[in-house]
Design a protein around this motif. Structure first.
Motif, PDB file in Angstrom:
ATOM      1  N   UNK A 163       0.783  -1.345   0.071  1.00 19.68           N
ATOM      2  CA  UNK A 163       0.046   0.187  -0.086  1.00 19.68           C
ATOM      3  C   UNK A 163       0.893   1.378   0.084  1.00 19.68           C
ATOM      4  N   UNK A 164       2.041   1.180   0.222  1.00 16.92           N
ATOM      5  CA  UNK A 164       3.107   2.306   0.125  1.00 16.92           C
ATOM      6  C   UNK A 164       4.182   2.233  -1.057  1.00 16.92           C
ATOM      7  N   UNK A 185      -6.544   4.941  -3.195  1.00 17.38           N
ATOM      8  CA  UNK A 185      -7.647   4.907  -2.295  1.00 17.38           C
ATOM      9  C   UNK A 185      -7.859   3.743  -1.530  1.00 17.38           C
ATOM     10  N   UNK A 186      -7.266   2.631  -2.184  1.00 22.57           N
ATOM     11  CA  UNK A 186      -7.652   1.215  -1.741  1.00 22.57           C
ATOM     12  C   UNK A 186      -6.788   0.800  -0.535  1.00 22.57           C
ATOM     13  N   UNK A 187      -5.487   1.766  -0.508  1.00 25.78           N
ATOM     14  CA  UNK A 187      -4.763   1.488   0.873  1.00 25.78           C
ATOM     15  C   UNK A 187      -4.809   2.458   1.926  1.00 25.78           C
ATOM     16  N   UNK A 188      -5.237   3.686   1.773  1.00 23.73           N
ATOM     17  CA  UNK A 188      -5.174   4.918   2.563  1.00 23.73           C
ATOM     18  C   UNK A 188      -5.875   4.959   3.531  1.00 23.73           C
ATOM     19  N   UNK A 189      -5.549   4.654   4.741  1.00 28.72           N
ATOM     20  CA  UNK A 189      -6.429   4.420   5.953  1.00 28.72           C
ATOM     21  C   UNK A 189      -6.329   5.843   6.825  1.00 28.72           C
ATOM     22  N   UNK A 190      -7.157   6.458   7.167  1.00 33.16           N
ATOM     23  CA  UNK A 190      -7.112   7.665   7.864  1.00 33.16           C
ATOM     24  C   UNK A 190      -7.466   7.335   9.513  1.00 33.16           C
ATOM     25  N   UNK A 191      -8.350   6.229   9.747  1.00 33.61           N
ATOM     26  CA  UNK A 191      -8.592   5.464  11.089  1.00 33.61           C
ATOM     27  C   UNK A 191      -9.076   6.589  11.995  1.00 33.61           C
TER      28      UNK A 191
END
Length: 303
Positions: A48-49, A272-278
């Motif tokens: 994801x990075x 968008x698939x990997x971006x996690x703001x949590x």
């Protein structure tokens, strides 16, 4: 479990055959850039990075469940399938074996366990054989092959555009680069297979490659990151946490633990698939990364 060089070569070929170009899904996130001083070490997350991920993480955490793909994976691993039911049963066994292994590791005091996928698949294949759903594999490397066949199908990955150029440029500028990643034995293999370069040719310092499967624990465990800092200081006795810039796509798994230990942080918001703001997690509600980047070229602007 040691993997021979000939087997590594075979597995890399399979990753290459089963993979194809992927494009990022735009996030519409605006970059947050500022010049960072005194950075000596640039460390990255992998799934994801550095690499786009079809599910946003390593397959053991977020992989798709698909019985048809599972049967394809078994056949791709040269395992003779006796009945189509083998696919669905494989996924059931996989989940139960992973859960059991996690329980066992927690009994050893590991808060966020990372099972070794090779051990998982060896148990799954033995159970499938006992249930007469597959013919007993003839060699010890079947668990390695099915690990790769499963991961490549359930979680396709591809290098993020511009990564190799940035890695090379930062290496030439004298930065020491590494990886902290939830991972399995095949993670460095897919890295080399899909770039055609070794980890050192890409610009990484092998002393700064921190894989969760080797530590038997994973993100966001603070101890996992502490162990990285221990390895860093062993390799560079004068290193300080605030000389490290850590780049990841997940505010909880990447930014939070790194910032807790004094590292500088960058959130990669390029897919968008990997971006996690949590934002629903208390640890992340008021957490701000030092940088937000949407392309890897932006790293070169701030270092």
């Amino acid at each position: 479990m040691r993997v021979s060089e000939s087997t590594k070569k075979e597995l890399k070929i399979r990753f290459l055959e089963l993979s194809g170009p992927m494009e990022p899904v735009p996030t519409e996130t605006r970059a947050k850039l500022q010049k960072l001083k005194d950075i000596r070490f640039v460390i990255y997350d992998f799934y994801g990075t550095l690499f786009l991920s079809g599910v946003g993480d390593i397959g053991i955490d977020d992989g798709t469940s698909d019985a048809g793909l599972m049967n394809d994976a078994l056949r791709g691993a040269r395992i003779s399938v006796s009945t189509p039911k083998a696919g669905s049963r494989s996924l059931e066994l996989y989940s139960s074996v992973v859960e059991a292994e996690i329980r066992n590791l927690k009994k050893e005091g590991i808060q966020t366990p990372e099972p070794d996928i090779r051990k998982i698949w060896k148990k799954v294949l033995n159970a499938l054989s006992d249930e007469k759903l597959i013919q007993t594999p003839e060699d010890e490397e079947a668990a390695l092959r099915i690990s790769v066949e499963f991961e490549a199908r359930m979680n396709p990955v591809w290098p993020v555009k511009g990564v190799e150029t940035t890695l090379q440029n930062l290496k030439q500028q004298g930065y020491h680069q590494g990886i902290i990643s939830n991972s399995q034995f095949y993670t460095p293999l897919v890295l080399e297979a899909l770039t055609g370069k070794t980890v050192t040719e890409l610009g990484f310092d092998e002393r700064l490659l921190h894989w969760s499967y080797k530590e038997r624990m994973k993100k966001p465990d603070i101890d996992f990151y502490k162990r990285f800092l221990d390895a860093l200081i062993h390799a560079f006795p004068d290193a300080l946490p605030d000389q490290v810039l850590y780049i990841g796509n997940d505010m909880l798994k990447d930014v939070w633990p790194a910032s807790q230990l004094g590292m500088k942080t960058a959130l990669f918001a390029g897919d968008m698939r990997s971006l996690k703001w949590r934002l629903n997690d208390e640890r992340c509600k008021n957490l701000e990364p030092d940088l937000v980047i949407t392309t890897f070229q932006q790293l070169e602007e701030v270092l």
